[in-house]
Design a protein around this motif. Structure first.
Motif: not given
Lengths: 147, 102
Positions: A11-15, A63-67, A80-86
């Motif tokens: 999913v896109q990182a939107k609340s 960015g995207n969140i990968y679950i 598993r919840v993965r992001d490619t953020g900071i």
């Protein structure tokens, strides 16, 4: 351990996606016949992980969140919840109760809640690359509850 | 969604639905504007119709507690379903805020 079943979600990182993510994982976990409390625990832990990615990892970028939710023998669920953020500079500090860099009504309890509502929590992170949180939860289910 | 009931010096806010990072902004804005309008001496946050809550709900209560300190308004948490109570208790919020029993 042999994987029995798996679900992947990007999913896109939107609340607005926070509720979708926790409900999707809870629906996937439903095949293990969890109790109402276990479902609630899973939803809460996933919600914290996804919120962390949105509020912290991607605070200044898209960015995207990968679950990935996986089932293993003996009713073991991993999410598993993965992001490619900071990324997180100091994981130990980030996991301390009440520590937050979020400001504005953030409680600093995200990791504490994830730990409390799961059996085990693994956090790996690299600054500038991203963070992966893995939630381990054994589903004891209704059979245990009723006995 | 928040429903309000004002009685004497007490403002009760009935919170409903899911409280997460996405929805907490709306809850906060609605409660704060009603607090500013009525200046109650007690703000009761009623959680009976909350179906889901993560740590954002703890942040929401903490934030109202801080706002209350400015106005001289006491914050009380009421009618928590078990799953809400579980997070509130682990947060340690009970040390500074009254959890009202039914």
């Amino acid at each position: 351990m042999k994987k029995i079943n798996e679900m992947k979600l990007t999913v896109q990182a939107k609340s607005v996606n926070e509720s979708f993510c926790r409900v999707a994982v809870a629906s996937f976990a439903a095949q293990l016949d969890p109790t109402v409390e276990e479902i609630s625990d899973i939803k809460t832990a996933v919600s914290e992980a996804v919120t962390n990615s949105i509020v912290h990892a991607y605070s200044a970028m898209n960015g995207n969140i990968y679950i990935t939710a996986s089932l293993y023998p003996d009713n073991m669920l991993t999410v598993r919840v993965r992001d490619t953020g900071i990324g997180i500079a100091d994981i130990k500090q980030a996991r301390e109760p009440l520590f937050t860099t979020g400001g504005d009504d953030r409680s600093g309890l995200g990791f504490s809640v994830m730990e409390c509502f799961s059996d085990k929590l693994k956090v790996t992170s690299k600054e500038g690359k991203g963070t992966t949180v893995t939630i381990y939860k054994k589903i004891r289910g209704k059979s245990v509850d009723e006995s | 969604m928040v429903l309000f009931k004002a009685e004497k010096d007490t403002l009760t806010a009935y919170l409903g639905g899911d409280i997460d990072h996405h929805t907490s902004k709306n809850f906060r804005d609605e409660i704060d504007s009603e607090m500013a309008r009525l200046m109650p001496s007690v703000l009761r946050l009623d959680f009976r119709d909350v179906h889901f809550m993560d740590s954002s709900g703890v942040g929401l209560v903490m934030g109202r507690y801080k706002t209350g300190l400015i106005y001289g308004c006491k914050v009380v948490v009421a009618s928590m379903p078990p799953k809400v109570e579980k997070i509130m208790k682990m947060s340690g919020l009970g040390r500074i805020i009254t959890f009202e029993k039914e």
